[in-house]
Design a protein around this motif. Structure first.
Motif, PDB file in Angstrom:
ATOM      1  N   UNK A   6       0.864  -1.177   0.000  1.00 34.69           N
ATOM      2  CA  UNK A   6       0.000   0.000   0.000  1.00 34.69           C
ATOM      3  C   UNK A   6       0.899   1.225   0.000  1.00 34.69           C
ATOM      4  N   UNK A   7       1.797   1.271  -1.001  1.00 32.63           N
ATOM      5  CA  UNK A   7       2.820   2.307  -1.067  1.00 32.63           C
ATOM      6  C   UNK A   7       2.417   3.424  -2.026  1.00 32.63           C
ATOM      7  N   UNK A   8       2.638   4.677  -1.642  1.00 35.83           N
ATOM      8  CA  UNK A   8       2.402   5.770  -2.580  1.00 35.83           C
ATOM      9  C   UNK A   8       3.434   5.723  -3.703  1.00 35.83           C
ATOM     10  N   UNK A   9       3.003   6.026  -4.917  1.00 31.48           N
ATOM     11  CA  UNK A   9       3.892   6.060  -6.074  1.00 31.48           C
ATOM     12  C   UNK A   9       3.577   7.294  -6.907  1.00 31.48           C
ATOM     13  N   UNK A  10       4.567   7.741  -7.650  1.00 27.91           N
ATOM     14  CA  UNK A  10       4.362   8.792  -8.642  1.00 27.91           C
ATOM     15  C   UNK A  10       4.115   8.113  -9.975  1.00 27.91           C
ATOM     16  N   UNK A  11       3.083   8.549 -10.679  1.00 25.61           N
ATOM     17  CA  UNK A  11       2.726   7.932 -11.960  1.00 25.61           C
ATOM     18  C   UNK A  11       2.587   9.025 -13.010  1.00 25.61           C
ATOM     19  N   UNK A  12       3.232   8.800 -14.141  1.00 24.57           N
ATOM     20  CA  UNK A  12       3.035   9.628 -15.322  1.00 24.57           C
ATOM     21  C   UNK A  12       1.970   8.926 -16.152  1.00 24.57           C
ATOM     22  N   UNK A  13       0.891   9.632 -16.454  1.00 22.75           N
ATOM     23  CA  UNK A  13      -0.233   9.009 -17.166  1.00 22.75           C
ATOM     24  C   UNK A  13      -0.795   9.973 -18.190  1.00 22.75           C
ATOM     25  N   UNK A  14      -1.460   9.416 -19.186  1.00 25.90           N
ATOM     26  CA  UNK A  14      -2.194  10.230 -20.142  1.00 25.90           C
ATOM     27  C   UNK A  14      -3.681  10.120 -19.824  1.00 25.90           C
ATOM     28  N   UNK A  18     -11.552  10.377 -22.198  1.00 27.10           N
ATOM     29  CA  UNK A  18     -12.149   9.782 -21.001  1.00 27.10           C
ATOM     30  C   UNK A  18     -11.479   8.476 -20.583  1.00 27.10           C
ATOM     31  N   UNK A  19     -10.205   8.290 -20.925  1.00 27.95           N
ATOM     32  CA  UNK A  19      -9.456   7.091 -20.544  1.00 27.95           C
ATOM     33  C   UNK A  19      -8.144   7.506 -19.887  1.00 27.95           C
ATOM     34  N   UNK A  20      -7.758   6.727 -18.907  1.00 27.86           N
ATOM     35  CA  UNK A  20      -6.492   6.943 -18.215  1.00 27.86           C
ATOM     36  C   UNK A  20      -5.554   5.812 -18.604  1.00 27.86           C
ATOM     37  N   UNK A  21      -4.321   6.181 -18.943  1.00 21.93           N
ATOM     38  CA  UNK A  21      -3.326   5.150 -19.268  1.00 21.93           C
ATOM     39  C   UNK A  21      -2.017   5.491 -18.561  1.00 21.93           C
ATOM     40  N   UNK A  22      -1.621   4.691 -17.572  1.00 21.61           N
ATOM     41  CA  UNK A  22      -0.335   4.917 -16.918  1.00 21.61           C
ATOM     42  C   UNK A  22       0.814   4.573 -17.873  1.00 21.61           C
ATOM     43  N   UNK A  23       1.832   5.432 -17.881  1.00 16.06           N
ATOM     44  CA  UNK A  23       2.973   5.252 -18.777  1.00 16.06           C
ATOM     45  C   UNK A  23       4.263   4.914 -18.029  1.00 16.06           C
ATOM     46  N   UNK A  24       4.444   5.515 -16.860  1.00 17.12           N
ATOM     47  CA  UNK A  24       5.679   5.350 -16.099  1.00 17.12           C
ATOM     48  C   UNK A  24       5.355   5.482 -14.624  1.00 17.12           C
ATOM     49  N   UNK A  25       6.084   4.729 -13.799  1.00 23.58           N
ATOM     50  CA  UNK A  25       5.851   4.752 -12.358  1.00 23.58           C
ATOM     51  C   UNK A  25       7.190   4.915 -11.646  1.00 23.58           C
ATOM     52  N   UNK A  26       7.197   5.705 -10.577  1.00 22.30           N
ATOM     53  CA  UNK A  26       8.388   5.855  -9.736  1.00 22.30           C
ATOM     54  C   UNK A  26       8.045   5.350  -8.342  1.00 22.30           C
ATOM     55  N   UNK A  27       8.818   4.330  -7.906  1.00 21.57           N
ATOM     56  CA  UNK A  27       8.592   3.703  -6.610  1.00 21.57           C
ATOM     57  C   UNK A  27       9.941   3.388  -5.984  1.00 21.57           C
ATOM     58  N   UNK A  28      10.141   3.785  -4.756  1.00 22.54           N
ATOM     59  CA  UNK A  28      11.377   3.556  -4.011  1.00 22.54           C
ATOM     60  C   UNK A  28      12.603   3.995  -4.810  1.00 22.54           C
ATOM     61  N   UNK A  68      -9.447   9.007  -7.639  1.00 21.21           N
ATOM     62  CA  UNK A  68      -9.655  10.231  -8.416  1.00 21.21           C
ATOM     63  C   UNK A  68     -10.113  11.433  -7.578  1.00 21.21           C
ATOM     64  N   UNK A  69     -10.606  11.198  -6.381  1.00 16.93           N
ATOM     65  CA  UNK A  69     -11.036  12.316  -5.538  1.00 16.93           C
ATOM     66  C   UNK A  69      -9.853  13.129  -5.029  1.00 16.93           C
ATOM     67  N   UNK A  70      -8.768  12.450  -4.695  1.00 17.03           N
ATOM     68  CA  UNK A  70      -7.594  13.156  -4.176  1.00 17.03           C
ATOM     69  C   UNK A  70      -6.398  13.037  -5.121  1.00 17.03           C
ATOM     70  N   UNK A  71      -6.614  12.431  -6.293  1.00 10.10           N
ATOM     71  CA  UNK A  71      -5.582  12.251  -7.314  1.00 10.10           C
ATOM     72  C   UNK A  71      -4.333  11.594  -6.741  1.00 10.10           C
ATOM     73  N   UNK A  72      -4.552  10.482  -6.040  1.00  6.57           N
ATOM     74  CA  UNK A  72      -3.455   9.743  -5.434  1.00  6.57           C
ATOM     75  C   UNK A  72      -3.330   8.371  -6.074  1.00  6.57           C
ATOM     76  N   UNK A  73      -2.080   8.001  -6.409  1.00  7.40           N
ATOM     77  CA  UNK A  73      -1.766   6.678  -6.924  1.00  7.40           C
ATOM     78  C   UNK A  73      -1.081   5.881  -5.828  1.00  7.40           C
TER      79      UNK A  73
END
Length: 82
Positions: A6-14, A18-28, A68-73
């Motif tokens: 249940x770790x917070x991550x930074x995600x680059x997405x498009x 009306x569609x979300x597509x994750x492209x890159x993730x930064x974790x640890x 989507x309410x708090x825009x947290x990944x």
């Protein structure tokens, strides 16, 4: 190795048509390029609607959760060889 997280991550997405597509993730302090989005589904925590993305790079599989309410990944599941 399979882990529940249940770790917070930074995600680059498009966000297109009306569609979300994750492209890159930064974790640890490591960046993962997402090669495939294998599954997208929704779920609920109380009245809150959440979006789940099962994604993979060339070596690992991840399950990401978007609030989507708090825009947290968050990274909620990880499967890695080894």
């Amino acid at each position: 190795m399979y882990e529940f997280l249940d770790d917070p991550v930074d995600v680059l997405a498009t966000f297109t048509r009306n569609r979300v597509r994750p492209l890159r993730m930064r974790w640890q302090d490591k960046t993962y390029d997402i090669k495939r989005v294998n599954l997208i589904h929704t779920g609920r925590e109380g009245t809150k609607r959440l979006f789940y993305f099962s994604v993979s790079d060339d070596a690992n599989a991840f399950k990401l959760k978007l609030d989507p309410e708090i825009l947290e990944w968050r990274l909620v599941e990880l499967y890695a060889d080894g």
